[in-house]
Design an enzyme around this catalytic site. Structure first.
Site, PDB file in Angstrom:
ATOM      1  CG  ASP A 218      38.508  14.742  42.086  1.00  0.00           C
ATOM      2  OD1 ASP A 218      38.497  13.556  41.717  1.00  0.00           O
ATOM      3  OD2 ASP A 218      37.470  15.395  42.329  1.00  0.00           O
TER       4      ASP A 218
ATOM      5  CD  GLU B 134      39.515  10.328  36.683  1.00  0.00           C
ATOM      6  OE1 GLU B 134      39.188  11.461  36.289  1.00  0.00           O
ATOM      7  OE2 GLU B 134      39.558   9.991  37.871  1.00  0.00           O
TER       8      GLU B 134
ATOM      9  CG  ASP C 203      32.349  10.481  42.680  1.00  0.00           C
ATOM     10  OD1 ASP C 203      33.210  10.733  43.549  1.00  0.00           O
ATOM     11  OD2 ASP C 203      32.158  11.179  41.679  1.00  0.00           O
TER      12      ASP C 203
HETATM   13  C1  NOJ Z   1      34.673  14.131  41.981  1.00  0.00           C
HETATM   14  C2  NOJ Z   1      35.243  13.452  43.181  1.00  0.00           C
HETATM   15  O1  NOJ Z   1      35.217  12.069  43.005  1.00  0.00           O
HETATM   16  C3  NOJ Z   1      34.477  13.879  44.412  1.00  0.00           C
HETATM   17  O2  NOJ Z   1      35.032  13.259  45.538  1.00  0.00           O
HETATM   18  C4  NOJ Z   1      34.515  15.384  44.541  1.00  0.00           C
HETATM   19  O3  NOJ Z   1      33.739  15.779  45.647  1.00  0.00           O
HETATM   20  C5  NOJ Z   1      33.955  16.031  43.291  1.00  0.00           C
HETATM   21  N1  NOJ Z   1      34.711  15.575  42.156  1.00  0.00           N
HETATM   22  C6  NOJ Z   1      34.003  17.556  43.341  1.00  0.00           C
HETATM   23  O4  NOJ Z   1      35.300  17.983  43.371  1.00  0.00           O
END
Ligand code: NOJ
Length: 892
Positions: free
Chosen positions: A500, A503, A575
């Site tokens: 995650d 970017e 998100d």
């Molecule tokens: C951002 C991610 O997009 C999300 O899915 C994740 O729960 C949070 N980071 C925390 O790691």
């Protein structure tokens, strides 16, 4: 009273800022130096009918050797004797046209690499892409013709213009509008002599945008811009990631589409703002041809689109070499195929990763994980993988476990393994300072650097962090070792990984990311490689997993991605929110990902932020079963919503939906196998099959799709309160589409609309299809391995149907396989197969609809309802013809 008012205002502000994207954090085109300048240049040129482009190809410079054209583009500066030279190359790679233009730049003895970044192609392409030696060249003083396959390209020297013909039709003119712009190397002092009258100098040597003011722009302006005029194409797709429609919009007078991988908090729908990933492939489609423009550049980019009969695409990037590939084919499938030859196809996923994934931020401890797991069993809901977000690690120090709550991970993995389940854990690229992993990154010189070539420190989840620089080849062995120690025992075979924030997301960085003048291996500025940063990270993880278990297919989920990411990772759309509009937009987003060769895609089922109503959650699961990557996820502040917690009737509807996904796993797997060979979409937009329809409406269908080539057409309900759906695809086809709601055929042919009560997953089956399903409930996909198949057969108007089934061991790289083809007609069913996998495929039932002949006369099958023409036969009593392959009657 006053206090009260300001409190209310503060609360209102908080509430509104809680639910809106902070778009002021991100540069608009107007605010972003290179975009502002290129748009300005394009506008000035368009307004000036006497404009003469300063760019030309020098005819004397041209040489053709080994099927590669080399030459020089000259840029004439306003001062008559000064010109700049740009060496370029043209070649045909596989069956596509490849153009690359560089600049000879002088070293100014700076720490930063002053060359134009030219390695995007090395990350995006697979190894060993061949130059096509069959291409023919024909040169005179004014132009060169290049012919290959059914295509011809004329490269005119002055003005520079590339005209593409497919089977004699003009399909594309590159630099038709003369927007070609290459900001060559210059110093601030002599800038004035280098600027054309049509240019503006806005932000050439400094950046006045809020958080970017510290950007030193050490190399000054370096941008590139070019226009592509698509002849006869008004339907354009691709260039993800944007929370927007499938069909790209006209951007005249609005924000262009931006490609700049960012952690966009609470993104909005109907937006051209950048998101987490980018794939610079645009596909144009009309009734006769499909065309791909692959802009091989990993810097911040914008794309302006004028959508009309002959659409114009104006592509602008902040720096790097000017490199693009033009792919021309008869159909979108052909473009996918060619693009796949260059960048690779999706890896056939480990079968378990196509099952249902249960995630939330966070499961609290091992007990919680195992309880959730057993609750699924108690309620007989299948799932394959449970996920741990950042809280599992000791203080968010990745490669550690929080000893209090996750003290014995091997035990947890072992218990999950008993029912064929997997665990996925998150490992982000920001590494907290002050523990052995970050210490080693710093001491071994593997960190991303700041603009003074010192370790860059920024903030993310763990607080102060450093970032592993996965462009550095030395990072790989370090990363391998970390994974080996982390996934220590054999039990860890069922451990999947989640990359995650790659970017990269930097909480205190400009536009929520790394400063553009940061430095990577090779002294390349972050500016040049930004959009492929995420790919280098998840690829390093992939290689570490292969290094650890060389025969098993790794599973990695990545948030950030680039062209080529499909080879090693799945993606999701980040998100989103628990709102109907996010459910709706997820479908065109996932379809777009499929169009550009990244089919392993999904969206957080239920929405990440917020708490969905029972109805929304049910509809989201019913839609989510179609996402190639099917995972529910929720923010740490949202209420628990595991499917078994829902009150009835929602619980049973969600359970049925998840079970339907499992029944269809053979179809998903077969579609992925196809995609891994040809780059074809797993979720296929309707226009792929009906692009030559006379009705233009086919091009903007973004709410229904086919599941690969299976003939299954789905249209998720994405409107609150809706009780029926209307499919568009059947009206483009001569075939019957049979009602197939919830994966059950009734024998009815679809007309106009289909009832879609909250219990229903609306779907149709196209006449001519054979769909292999596994209908028994098991706890996980691994436990379904030996289950028999049910074939659902929908005959076409000629009484015939065909279908495929791919089987292998579900987890090894290079597993033996068997690919079966079923053909059903009046005579019975004929089976043939390729591949040597010694595995018996047993078929327990064949259900046939659409027969206008009496099947019970050709078999002793049991006809359950003559009137609705649905027939269920026992395969043992059904005539079977054996084609080539190793099947025998005993296998049925
Ligand atoms: C951002 C991610 O997009 C999300 O899915 C994740 O729960 C949070 N980071 C925390 O790691």
């Amino acid at each position: 009273m006053q206090l009260h008012t300001s409190l209310v205002i503060a609360i209102l502000f908080l509430v509104s800022s809680c639910f809106a994207v902070k778009d002021y954090l991100f540069k608009s085109c107007e605010q972003n130096g290179f975009c502002h300048r290129n748009r300005h240049y394009a506008k000035e040129i368009t307004l000036d009918p006497n404009f003469i482009s300063p760019y030309s190809v020098s005819p004397e410079s041209i040489s053709i050797e080994d099927s590669i054209i080399k030459g020089i583009v000259v840029k004439q500066l306003p001062h008559i004797d000064t010109s700049v030279e740009f060496p370029f190359e043209v070649s045909i790679l596989c069956n596509s046209f490849h153009f690359k233009l560089d600049e000879n730049r002088e070293s100014k003895q700076q720490v930063v690499n002053h060359q134009r970044y030219n390695e995007t192609v090395e990350w995006a392409f697979v190894d060993g892409v061949d130059t096509n030696r069959e291409a023919k060249f024909n040169k005179d003083e004014r132009s060169i013709d290049v012919s290959y396959g059914h295509n011809k390209v004329t490269i005119e020297f002055h003005p520079v213009k590339l005209t593409f013909f497919h089977r004699g039709n003009e399909v594309l003119v590159v630099n038709d509008k003369q927007f070609l712009n290459i900001e060559h190397q210059r110093s601030k002092e002599d800038n004035e002599d280098n600027v054309l009258p049509q240019e503006t100098t806005f932000n050439m040597f400094s950046d006045n945008f809020a958080d970017s003011k510290n950007d030193k722009l050490p190399l000054g302006p370096e941008s590139i811009g070019l226009d592509f005029n698509l002849k006869g194409f008004s339907n354009l797709y691709g260039i993800p990631e944007h929370a927007d429609s499938l069909l790209l919009k006209d951007t005249s007078g609005r924000e262009p589409y931006r490609l700049y991988n960012v952690d966009i908090f609470e993104y909005e729908t109907d937006s051209r703002l950048p998101m987490y990933g980018s794939i610079p492939l645009l596909m144009a489609v009309n009734a006769h041809e499909a065309l791909g423009i692959f802009w091989v550049n990993s810097a911040d980019s914008y794309i302006d689109i004028t959508r009309q009969q002959d659409s114009t695409v104006h592509w602008m990037s902040e720096n790097g070499v000017l490199e693009f590939v033009i792919i021309i084919g008869e159909s979108p499938q052909k473009v996918n195929e060619e693009y796949g030859k260059l960048t690779g196809n999706v890896q056939l996923p480990i079968l378990a990763s196509l099952g249902y994934h249960q995630c939330r931020w966070n499961y609290n401890d091992i007990k919680d994980v195992l309880e959730v797991s057993s609750k699924f069993d108690e309620f007989e809901i299948p799932y394959d993988t449970i996920w741990l977000d950042i809280e599992y690690a000791d203080n968010k120090k990745y490669f550690t476990w929080d000893s209090e709550n996750f003290g014995d991970p091997a035990h947890m993995l072992k218990v999950l393994n008993r029912t064929g389940r997997n665990l996925a854990v998150i490992i982000d690229p920001h590494i907290k300072t002050g523990y052995e992993v970050s210490d080693a990154i710093v001491s071994q010189n593997l960190a991303m650097k700041n603009n003074e070539n010192e370790v860059y420190y920024g903030h993310c989840w763990p607080g102060e962090s450093v970032w592993i620089d996965t462009l550095n080849p030395k990072s790989q062995s370090f990363w391998n070792e970390l994974h080996k120690t982390f996934m220590i025992s054999d039990e860890h075979k069922n451990l999947f990984l989640w990359n995650d924030m790659n970017e990269p997301s930097v909480f205190n960085g400009p536009e929520t990311s790394a400063p553009k003048d940061n430095l990577h291996y090779g002294q390349w500025e972050h500016r040049s490689i930004h959009n492929l940063n995420g790919l280098t990270y998840h690829e390093a993880t992939y290689k570490s997993l292969i290094d650890r278990l060389p025969t098993q297919r790794p599973f990695i989920l990545t948030r950030s991605y680039f062209a080529g990411s499909q080879r090693t990772a799945a993606m999701w759309t980040g998100d989103n929110m628990s709102k109907w509009e996010y459910l709706k937009i997820s479908i065109p987003m996932v379809l777009t990902s499929n169009i550009v060769g990244m089919p392993f895609a999904g969206a957080d089922v239920g929405g990440f932020f917020g708490n969905p109503s029972g109805e929304l959650l049910t509809r989201w699961y019913q839609a989510g079963i179609w996402y190639p990557f099917f995972r529910a996820h929720a923010h740490i502040d949202s209420r628990r919503r595991e499917p078994y917690l829902l009150g009835d009737p929602f619980r049973s509807y969600v359970k049925d939906a998840i079970r339907l996904r499992y029944k269809l796993l053979p179809v998903f797997y077969t579609s992925f196998h196809q995609a891994s060979l040809t780059g074809a979409p797993v979720l296929k937009p309707v226009f792929y099959d009906y692009k030559d329809s006379t009705d233009d409406g086919v091009y903007d269908i973004e709410d229904e799709f086919f599941l690969g080539n299976s003939g299954i057409l789905a249209k998720p309900v994405t409107d609150e309160g809706a009780k029926q759906v209307s499919f568009a695809a059947p009206k483009f086809s001569n075939e019957n589409f049979f009602e197939f709601t919830n994966g059950i055929v009734s024998g009815k042919v679809y007309h106009d609309r289909l009832s879609a009560e909250l219990s229903d997953v609306p779907m149709l089956l196209k006449g001519g299809s054979v769909v292999p399903m596994k209908n028994r409930y098991r706890r996980s996909s691994r436990l379904m391995r030996h289950d028999p198949y049910t074939l659902v057969v929908a005959l076409d108007k000629n009484g015939r149907a065909t279908g495929n089934l791919y089987v292998d061991d579900g987890e090894s790289l290079n597993s033996e396989y068997k690919l079966l083809t079923f053909i059903v007609d009046k005579e019975g069913i004929s089976l043939s197969s390729t591949g040597d996998y010694a595995f018996s495929v047993s078929i327990e039932k064949i259900i046939i609809v659409g027969a206008d002949f009496a099947i019970d006369t050709v078999s002793s099958g049991r006809v359950i309802s003559e009137s609705e023409k649905i027939t269920i036969v026992d395969p043992k009593e059904f005539p079977v013809k054996f084609g080539k392959g190793s099947l025998s009657h005993d296998e049925l």
